[in-house]
Design a protein around this motif. Structure first.
Motif, PDB file in Angstrom:
ATOM      1  N   GLY A   1       0.801  -1.190   0.000  1.00  0.00           N
ATOM      2  CA  GLY A   1       0.000   0.000   0.000  1.00  0.00           C
ATOM      3  C   GLY A   1       0.841   1.250   0.000  1.00  0.00           C
ATOM      4  N   SER A   2       0.207   2.322   0.337  1.00  0.00           N
ATOM      5  CA  SER A   2       0.850   3.630   0.322  1.00  0.00           C
ATOM      6  C   SER A   2       0.622   4.336   1.651  1.00  0.00           C
ATOM      7  CB  SER A   2       0.264   4.493  -0.795  1.00  0.00           C
ATOM      8  OG  SER A   2       0.496   3.908  -2.044  1.00  0.00           O
ATOM      9  N   TYR A   3       1.371   5.450   1.816  1.00  0.00           N
ATOM     10  CA  TYR A   3       1.129   6.309   2.971  1.00  0.00           C
ATOM     11  C   TYR A   3      -0.306   6.817   2.922  1.00  0.00           C
ATOM     12  CZ  TYR A   3       6.189   6.428   3.556  1.00  0.00           C
ATOM     13  OH  TYR A   3       7.499   6.085   3.759  1.00  0.00           O
ATOM     14  N   ASP A   4      -0.888   7.073   4.062  1.00  0.00           N
ATOM     15  CA  ASP A   4      -2.246   7.602   4.215  1.00  0.00           C
ATOM     16  C   ASP A   4      -3.354   6.636   3.790  1.00  0.00           C
ATOM     17  OD1 ASP A   4      -1.596  10.141   5.303  1.00  0.00           O
ATOM     18  OD2 ASP A   4      -1.043  10.834   3.292  1.00  0.00           O
ATOM     19  N   ASP A   5      -3.008   5.387   3.502  1.00  0.00           N
ATOM     20  CA  ASP A   5      -4.044   4.407   3.146  1.00  0.00           C
ATOM     21  C   ASP A   5      -4.942   4.105   4.345  1.00  0.00           C
ATOM     22  OD1 ASP A   5      -3.315   4.050   0.528  1.00  0.00           O
ATOM     23  OD2 ASP A   5      -2.377   2.083   0.817  1.00  0.00           O
ATOM     24  N   GLN A  21     -19.996 -11.382   9.275  1.00  0.00           N
ATOM     25  CA  GLN A  21     -18.683 -10.840   8.940  1.00  0.00           C
ATOM     26  C   GLN A  21     -18.245  -9.865  10.030  1.00  0.00           C
ATOM     27  OE1 GLN A  21     -19.918  -8.901   5.256  1.00  0.00           O
ATOM     28  NE2 GLN A  21     -19.238  -6.921   6.126  1.00  0.00           N
ATOM     29  N   ALA A  22     -16.946  -9.581  10.042  1.00  0.00           N
ATOM     30  CA  ALA A  22     -16.387  -8.595  10.972  1.00  0.00           C
ATOM     31  C   ALA A  22     -15.252  -7.864  10.259  1.00  0.00           C
ATOM     32  CB  ALA A  22     -15.879  -9.271  12.230  1.00  0.00           C
ATOM     33  N   ASP A  23     -15.091  -6.588  10.575  1.00  0.00           N
ATOM     34  CA  ASP A  23     -14.052  -5.770   9.943  1.00  0.00           C
ATOM     35  C   ASP A  23     -13.021  -5.331  10.967  1.00  0.00           C
ATOM     36  OD1 ASP A  23     -15.344  -5.806   7.476  1.00  0.00           O
ATOM     37  OD2 ASP A  23     -16.486  -3.980   7.914  1.00  0.00           O
ATOM     38  N   ALA A  24     -11.775  -5.277  10.507  1.00  0.00           N
ATOM     39  CA  ALA A  24     -10.692  -4.633  11.250  1.00  0.00           C
ATOM     40  C   ALA A  24     -10.167  -3.533  10.346  1.00  0.00           C
ATOM     41  CB  ALA A  24      -9.594  -5.628  11.579  1.00  0.00           C
ATOM     42  N   VAL A  25     -10.091  -2.310  10.868  1.00  0.00           N
ATOM     43  CA  VAL A  25      -9.702  -1.161  10.055  1.00  0.00           C
ATOM     44  C   VAL A  25      -8.524  -0.456  10.725  1.00  0.00           C
ATOM     45  CG1 VAL A  25     -10.472   1.042   9.086  1.00  0.00           C
ATOM     46  CG2 VAL A  25     -12.086  -0.868   9.286  1.00  0.00           C
ATOM     47  N   PHE A  26      -7.563  -0.070   9.904  1.00  0.00           N
ATOM     48  CA  PHE A  26      -6.476   0.765  10.426  1.00  0.00           C
ATOM     49  C   PHE A  26      -6.029   1.733   9.342  1.00  0.00           C
ATOM     50  CE2 PHE A  26      -4.246  -2.829   8.545  1.00  0.00           C
ATOM     51  CZ  PHE A  26      -3.138  -2.256   7.927  1.00  0.00           C
ATOM     52  N   ALA A  27      -5.415   2.836   9.791  1.00  0.00           N
ATOM     53  CA  ALA A  27      -4.903   3.859   8.882  1.00  0.00           C
ATOM     54  C   ALA A  27      -3.375   3.824   8.889  1.00  0.00           C
ATOM     55  CB  ALA A  27      -5.386   5.241   9.295  1.00  0.00           C
ATOM     56  N   VAL A  28      -2.792   3.975   7.714  1.00  0.00           N
ATOM     57  CA  VAL A  28      -1.342   4.040   7.572  1.00  0.00           C
ATOM     58  C   VAL A  28      -0.917   5.498   7.760  1.00  0.00           C
ATOM     59  CG1 VAL A  28       0.605   3.642   6.001  1.00  0.00           C
ATOM     60  CG2 VAL A  28      -1.375   2.088   5.972  1.00  0.00           C
TER      61      VAL A  28
END
Length: 160
Positions: A1-5, A21-28
């Motif tokens: 990926g890239s920065y700020d993804d 379903q379940a989601d895991a979310v994080f920011a780069v």
């Protein structure tokens, strides 16, 4: 990926009686933001073969570390390196070329301050460029000083 993804990882499951379903979310983190500045003191009327002081600042104002950064400052022929005032760790000096390579931590600056001695001629305009390079950016900046033109001799002609 890239920065700020923004990355979302979704897991799906199913069973005889249910599914979901379940989601895991994080920011780069954002990208490094590199900049460079350079100054020389004094800038005008430097005395013939006198010292000048250079200061270089390489900054990373971004939220991520900048890895594999390189800096190069080849002193011009009209000056020679004399001594360090502020020498960062890892700096190399060979044949009047200053070099540094490494990681510039997020929200940090690296400062180089050194003295060089003018070795050229009267009236010189001495321009010195420093460059840096990184995988996502590069840049350069110059610092210039002028050497005094020298004394003018005035001999009046007296006739009788």
């Amino acid at each position: 990926g890239s920065y700020d993804d923004l990355v979302t990882n979704t897991v799906y499951y199913s069973h005889l009686v249910s599914s979901g379903q379940a989601d895991a979310v994080f920011a780069v983190k954002g990208a490094p933001a590199l900049s460079i500045s350079k100054s020389v003191t004094p800038t005008t009327d430097v005395k013939y073969h006198d010292p000048v002081t250079y200061s270089i600042s390489l900054k990373n104002t971004g939220p991520s570390d900048a890895r594999q950064v390189t800096l190069r400052d080849a002193l011009p022929q009209a000056v020679t390196f004399d001594r360090w005032i502020t020498r960062p760790s890892g700096v190399l000096l060979a044949d009047d070329v200053i070099g540094w390579a490494g990681t510039l931590t997020a929200s940090r600056a690296l400062t180089f301050t050194f003295v060089a001695v003018h070795t050229g001629r009267l009236g010189d305009v001495v321009t010195n460029e420093v460059t840096f390079s990184h995988s996502i950016t590069s840049g350069s900046v110059v610092a210039t000083f002028t050497v005094e033109a020298g004394a003018r001799l005035y001999l009046p002609l007296v006739a009788k």
